[in-house]
Motif scaffolding. Sequence first.
Motif, PDB file in Angstrom:
ATOM      1  N   ALA A 113       0.850  -1.189   0.000  1.00 39.76           N
ATOM      2  CA  ALA A 113       0.000   0.000   0.000  1.00 39.76           C
ATOM      3  C   ALA A 113       0.882   1.233   0.000  1.00 39.76           C
ATOM      4  CB  ALA A 113      -0.922   0.010   1.214  1.00 39.76           C
ATOM      5  N   TRP A 114       0.379   2.293  -0.584  1.00 38.73           N
ATOM      6  CA  TRP A 114       1.152   3.526  -0.627  1.00 38.73           C
ATOM      7  C   TRP A 114       0.213   4.715  -0.606  1.00 38.73           C
ATOM      8  CZ3 TRP A 114       6.117   4.104   0.248  1.00 38.73           C
ATOM      9  CH2 TRP A 114       6.751   5.327  -0.046  1.00 38.73           C
ATOM     10  N   ALA A 115       0.504   5.644   0.267  1.00 43.90           N
ATOM     11  CA  ALA A 115      -0.195   6.925   0.291  1.00 43.90           C
ATOM     12  C   ALA A 115       0.823   8.000  -0.053  1.00 43.90           C
ATOM     13  CB  ALA A 115      -0.804   7.179   1.665  1.00 43.90           C
ATOM     14  N   ALA A 116       0.446   8.913  -0.909  1.00 40.82           N
ATOM     15  CA  ALA A 116       1.362   9.989  -1.278  1.00 40.82           C
ATOM     16  C   ALA A 116       1.825  10.718  -0.024  1.00 40.82           C
ATOM     17  CB  ALA A 116       0.660  10.964  -2.228  1.00 40.82           C
ATOM     18  N   ASP A 117       3.111  11.039   0.028  1.00 39.15           N
ATOM     19  CA  ASP A 117       3.636  11.760   1.174  1.00 39.15           C
ATOM     20  C   ASP A 117       3.200  13.218   1.167  1.00 39.15           C
ATOM     21  OD1 ASP A 117       5.019   9.538   2.288  1.00 39.15           O
ATOM     22  OD2 ASP A 117       6.449   9.725   0.650  1.00 39.15           O
ATOM     23  N   TRP A 118       2.779  13.698   0.044  1.00 33.38           N
ATOM     24  CA  TRP A 118       2.004  14.932  -0.083  1.00 33.38           C
ATOM     25  C   TRP A 118       1.200  14.779  -1.374  1.00 33.38           C
ATOM     26  CZ3 TRP A 118       7.449  15.127   0.094  1.00 33.38           C
ATOM     27  CH2 TRP A 118       8.106  15.361  -1.120  1.00 33.38           C
ATOM     28  N   PRO A 119       0.170  15.602  -1.584  1.00 29.98           N
ATOM     29  CA  PRO A 119      -0.838  15.269  -2.600  1.00 29.98           C
ATOM     30  C   PRO A 119      -0.455  15.519  -4.058  1.00 29.98           C
ATOM     31  CG  PRO A 119      -1.462  17.260  -1.448  1.00 29.98           C
ATOM     32  CD  PRO A 119      -0.257  16.751  -0.741  1.00 29.98           C
ATOM     33  N   THR A 120       0.713  15.009  -4.481  1.00 32.42           N
ATOM     34  CA  THR A 120       1.055  15.024  -5.897  1.00 32.42           C
ATOM     35  C   THR A 120       1.686  13.689  -6.259  1.00 32.42           C
ATOM     36  OG1 THR A 120       3.363  15.788  -5.778  1.00 32.42           O
ATOM     37  CG2 THR A 120       1.637  17.488  -5.652  1.00 32.42           C
ATOM     38  N   GLY A 121       1.817  13.415  -7.544  1.00 32.66           N
ATOM     39  CA  GLY A 121       2.420  12.168  -8.001  1.00 32.66           C
ATOM     40  C   GLY A 121       3.913  12.097  -7.787  1.00 32.66           C
ATOM     41  N   VAL A 122       4.539  13.202  -7.375  1.00 30.81           N
ATOM     42  CA  VAL A 122       5.985  13.235  -7.161  1.00 30.81           C
ATOM     43  C   VAL A 122       6.410  12.183  -6.145  1.00 30.81           C
ATOM     44  CG1 VAL A 122       7.868  14.657  -6.221  1.00 30.81           C
ATOM     45  CG2 VAL A 122       6.249  15.645  -7.847  1.00 30.81           C
ATOM     46  N   THR A 123       5.559  11.910  -5.167  1.00 30.79           N
ATOM     47  CA  THR A 123       5.909  10.953  -4.117  1.00 30.79           C
ATOM     48  C   THR A 123       5.246   9.595  -4.332  1.00 30.79           C
ATOM     49  OG1 THR A 123       4.082  11.553  -2.633  1.00 30.79           O
ATOM     50  CG2 THR A 123       6.082  12.871  -2.506  1.00 30.79           C
ATOM     51  N   VAL A 124       4.773   9.349  -5.549  1.00 29.15           N
ATOM     52  CA  VAL A 124       4.118   8.072  -5.835  1.00 29.15           C
ATOM     53  C   VAL A 124       4.889   7.300  -6.910  1.00 29.15           C
ATOM     54  CG1 VAL A 124       2.004   6.926  -6.599  1.00 29.15           C
ATOM     55  CG2 VAL A 124       1.865   8.987  -5.180  1.00 29.15           C
ATOM     56  N   TYR A 125       4.786   7.741  -8.151  1.00 32.25           N
ATOM     57  CA  TYR A 125       5.338   6.960  -9.267  1.00 32.25           C
ATOM     58  C   TYR A 125       6.857   6.847  -9.235  1.00 32.25           C
ATOM     59  CZ  TYR A 125       0.542   7.597 -10.625  1.00 32.25           C
ATOM     60  OH  TYR A 125      -0.832   7.602 -10.602  1.00 32.25           O
ATOM     61  N   PRO A 126       7.610   7.926  -8.932  1.00 26.75           N
ATOM     62  CA  PRO A 126       9.067   7.755  -8.860  1.00 26.75           C
ATOM     63  C   PRO A 126       9.494   6.823  -7.726  1.00 26.75           C
ATOM     64  CG  PRO A 126       8.473  10.068  -9.120  1.00 26.75           C
ATOM     65  CD  PRO A 126       7.212   9.335  -8.817  1.00 26.75           C
ATOM     66  N   GLU A 127       8.692   6.751  -6.677  1.00 32.29           N
ATOM     67  CA  GLU A 127       9.052   5.891  -5.550  1.00 32.29           C
ATOM     68  C   GLU A 127       8.703   4.435  -5.817  1.00 32.29           C
ATOM     69  OE1 GLU A 127      10.841   7.038  -2.872  1.00 32.29           O
ATOM     70  OE2 GLU A 127      10.916   8.664  -4.328  1.00 32.29           O
ATOM     71  N   LEU A 128       7.528   4.203  -6.408  1.00 34.83           N
ATOM     72  CA  LEU A 128       7.027   2.836  -6.549  1.00 34.83           C
ATOM     73  C   LEU A 128       7.472   2.130  -7.821  1.00 34.83           C
ATOM     74  CD1 LEU A 128       3.312   3.136  -5.344  1.00 34.83           C
ATOM     75  CD2 LEU A 128       5.374   2.688  -4.011  1.00 34.83           C
ATOM     76  N   PHE A 129       7.758   2.887  -8.892  1.00 34.65           N
ATOM     77  CA  PHE A 129       7.951   2.229 -10.184  1.00 34.65           C
ATOM     78  C   PHE A 129       9.186   2.663 -10.948  1.00 34.65           C
ATOM     79  CE2 PHE A 129       3.353   2.187  -9.248  1.00 34.65           C
ATOM     80  CZ  PHE A 129       3.202   0.817  -9.125  1.00 34.65           C
ATOM     81  N   ASP A 130      10.097   3.358 -10.301  1.00 35.20           N
ATOM     82  CA  ASP A 130      11.382   3.685 -10.920  1.00 35.20           C
ATOM     83  C   ASP A 130      12.326   2.508 -10.666  1.00 35.20           C
ATOM     84  OD1 ASP A 130      13.931   4.628 -11.605  1.00 35.20           O
ATOM     85  OD2 ASP A 130      13.429   6.686 -11.050  1.00 35.20           O
ATOM     86  N   GLY A 131      12.717   1.834 -11.727  1.00 30.25           N
ATOM     87  CA  GLY A 131      13.551   0.642 -11.599  1.00 30.25           C
ATOM     88  C   GLY A 131      14.931   0.906 -11.062  1.00 30.25           C
ATOM     89  N   ARG A 132      15.345   2.154 -11.053  1.00 31.95           N
ATOM     90  CA  ARG A 132      16.655   2.506 -10.504  1.00 31.95           C
ATOM     91  C   ARG A 132      16.625   2.587  -8.982  1.00 31.95           C
ATOM     92  NH1 ARG A 132      16.622   7.546 -14.525  1.00 31.95           N
ATOM     93  NH2 ARG A 132      14.521   7.488 -13.622  1.00 31.95           N
ATOM     94  N   LYS A 133      15.434   2.414  -8.407  1.00 35.22           N
ATOM     95  CA  LYS A 133      15.282   2.504  -6.951  1.00 35.22           C
ATOM     96  C   LYS A 133      14.987   1.144  -6.327  1.00 35.22           C
ATOM     97  CE  LYS A 133      13.670   7.291  -6.956  1.00 35.22           C
ATOM     98  NZ  LYS A 133      12.667   8.240  -6.434  1.00 35.22           N
ATOM     99  N   ILE A 134      15.323   0.088  -7.015  1.00 38.13           N
ATOM    100  CA  ILE A 134      15.138  -1.246  -6.433  1.00 38.13           C
ATOM    101  C   ILE A 134      16.279  -1.503  -5.456  1.00 38.13           C
ATOM    102  CG2 ILE A 134      14.998  -3.712  -6.916  1.00 38.13           C
ATOM    103  CD1 ILE A 134      13.952  -2.978  -9.721  1.00 38.13           C
ATOM    104  N   ALA A 135      15.936  -1.543  -4.179  1.00 39.52           N
ATOM    105  CA  ALA A 135      16.945  -1.748  -3.131  1.00 39.52           C
ATOM    106  C   ALA A 135      16.223  -2.121  -1.851  1.00 39.52           C
ATOM    107  CB  ALA A 135      17.777  -0.481  -2.924  1.00 39.52           C
ATOM    108  N   ASP A 136      16.926  -2.752  -0.955  1.00 39.03           N
ATOM    109  CA  ASP A 136      16.337  -3.088   0.339  1.00 39.03           C
ATOM    110  C   ASP A 136      15.812  -1.825   1.019  1.00 39.03           C
ATOM    111  OD1 ASP A 136      16.969  -5.724  -0.024  1.00 39.03           O
ATOM    112  OD2 ASP A 136      18.606  -5.770   1.432  1.00 39.03           O
ATOM    113  N   GLY A 137      14.595  -1.933   1.538  1.00 39.81           N
ATOM    114  CA  GLY A 137      14.013  -0.818   2.272  1.00 39.81           C
ATOM    115  C   GLY A 137      13.351   0.229   1.415  1.00 39.81           C
ATOM    116  N   ARG A 138      13.426   0.112   0.095  1.00 43.92           N
ATOM    117  CA  ARG A 138      12.796   1.090  -0.784  1.00 43.92           C
ATOM    118  C   ARG A 138      11.439   0.580  -1.228  1.00 43.92           C
ATOM    119  NH1 ARG A 138      16.402   4.999  -2.571  1.00 43.92           N
ATOM    120  NH2 ARG A 138      14.500   6.152  -3.044  1.00 43.92           N
ATOM    121  N   PRO A 139      10.515   1.483  -1.527  1.00 44.33           N
ATOM    122  CA  PRO A 139       9.133   1.062  -1.772  1.00 44.33           C
ATOM    123  C   PRO A 139       8.841   0.456  -3.133  1.00 44.33           C
ATOM    124  CG  PRO A 139       9.301   3.454  -1.835  1.00 44.33           C
ATOM    125  CD  PRO A 139      10.635   2.950  -1.372  1.00 44.33           C
TER     126      PRO A 139
END
Length: 588
Positions: free
Chosen positions: A483-509
């Motif tokens: 589950a994910w809720a935006a950390d503030w009400p824009t997509g900036v804290t959603v799509y780059p966090e959940l679906f950027d393949g360069r952010k695959i790492a332990d502890g990342r969403p």
Amino acid sequence: MKRKPILVASAFATSAVLIASGCSAGGQNAGTDPNRAQAEVAKVSIDKDGSLSKGPAPEIKDSRKGGNVNILWRQDIVHYDPAVSQSSPDNTVLEMISRRLTMYRIEGDKTTLVGDLATNAGESTDGGKTWKYTLKDGIKYSDGTPIVAKDVKYAVARSFSSLYARGFPYIQTWLADSEDFGKVYPGPYEGGELSNDKVEVQGDKTIIFKFSQPRPDFPFAAALGATAPVPQAKDTKEAMDQAPITSGPYKIASHEVDKSLKLVRNENWDPATDSIRHQYVDSFTFQFGPQVGEVTDRIAASAGDDKNTASIYQAVAPERFEQVMNDPKLKQQVIDKPTTQVDLYAINNTRVTDLNVRKALLVAFPKEQARLQKGGPYQGDFATTLGSPSTLGWKKYDLPGVTDVDPKGDPEKAKKILTDAGKLGYSISLGYNQTPTGEKEGLAIAEGLTKAGFKVEKIPMQAKTFNDTRDKVSNNLDFYWSAWAADWPTGVTVYPELFDGRKIADGRPNNTHFNNADVNAEIDRILKITDSAEQGAEFNKLDKKIMESVPAVPYVYPRRQLMFGTNVGGASFDIHTVMNLTNLFLKS
């Protein structure tokens, strides 16, 4: 329910920012309208002149001081160090004991980002490349020592350390101009002081953040745990995760891990410096362990000291929804609200690499049967998108074979997809939360997938460590709740966090481990758009593009119902859609 969308100005644009707001209890008609989750929104504005940042906080009607409120929650706070914590209920508790540069002030349906430690929500004269904050007079830690600007800088510096990899990464990433920010600056333990060309302190009151490109969303990021001040001389590193430095209206009196937590008044907190929080009750006593059924029964009965008790995050027990929500007396002990969250079932894309198998999971997934185990329509509307309707630019879209799937699941269609792909009998390891509700939900999902021709292995996971286990790259699971809720009400804290393949790492969403070069490039392009409305529309298009690859199964846009005892007043939701604890008081 009335539906009244309200337009909201973002930091530098006149476009609308939508954030889900509350309504009275009465979710019996939920689940029938696919657009219902956007029906009610609140105004989110930014306090630029500081008028709303001045304390004290507005008084809650009929409030009084004194007494102890009991809080029931199924598990202990996972991380007490604000630099590490990401969980919504955990952050609600931490915001009672640790202040930040900014925070949200909620008055009815109006939400304003205000200065918390700072005199306002931030000042920028160059379009968001530089942000200046001036600290308020009279702000202190619970030991009476003053909070100074260098403590905020040090807190930001320590958040770069690998010790705090689970924390929110926005400020560090933006300052370092790198997702791998620890290689640019490893934190104060190994890298010395954070350089002045990144964060500059001027005297005890002024702190300036400097970015290479505009960061108009920085005032929102400044409300996260990385700016909770830490004096360097009192940094206990890992030990801070159980004994944090406190500066809010309450402080920790005692903590027995996994059993109880006692918060008492911080006598060095000055309400004149805080426009957000109250200090009505003398103490809060948290009891960890009770499951949702026990919580519901105890608060509904409100016998003895349970009349002074509230839930923080758990909903009404699923088997009790009809009774509670249709009983006029009990309904008065419930607050009900759509959250800003999307619940998904993540598919581990590094293990389930065949698109046909992922499509079959989507088609077979028994949303209706699974949701029934959590409260049916009261749980929220069925989701068809990866982002929440509460984020700027969200719009329902059609994607044949993806968004038009029967909520009950279509096992025959899914079985044909598997058969045509030569994958009938494909083995799926299903990770589920080992709570009474989680067991039932996991069983419903397993039965639906089995009917579609999957072989399902159910993997029980402990509630307290569920997120940490799931968020390991080598989690040895194929399919699991996320589950994910935006950390503030824009997509900036959603799509780059959940679906950027360069952010695959332990502890990342990015716990789907989704990695698509075209999507990564599109995220980079959209993040450079400074107009909020245009950026939101592009994120909505990106949502559809990502769903073509089916990295996850959208499940529900959740609602949350919280209960409180008959002697508890001031019950309301905070920015995390969690019980706003500092508004609570005892009626007698």
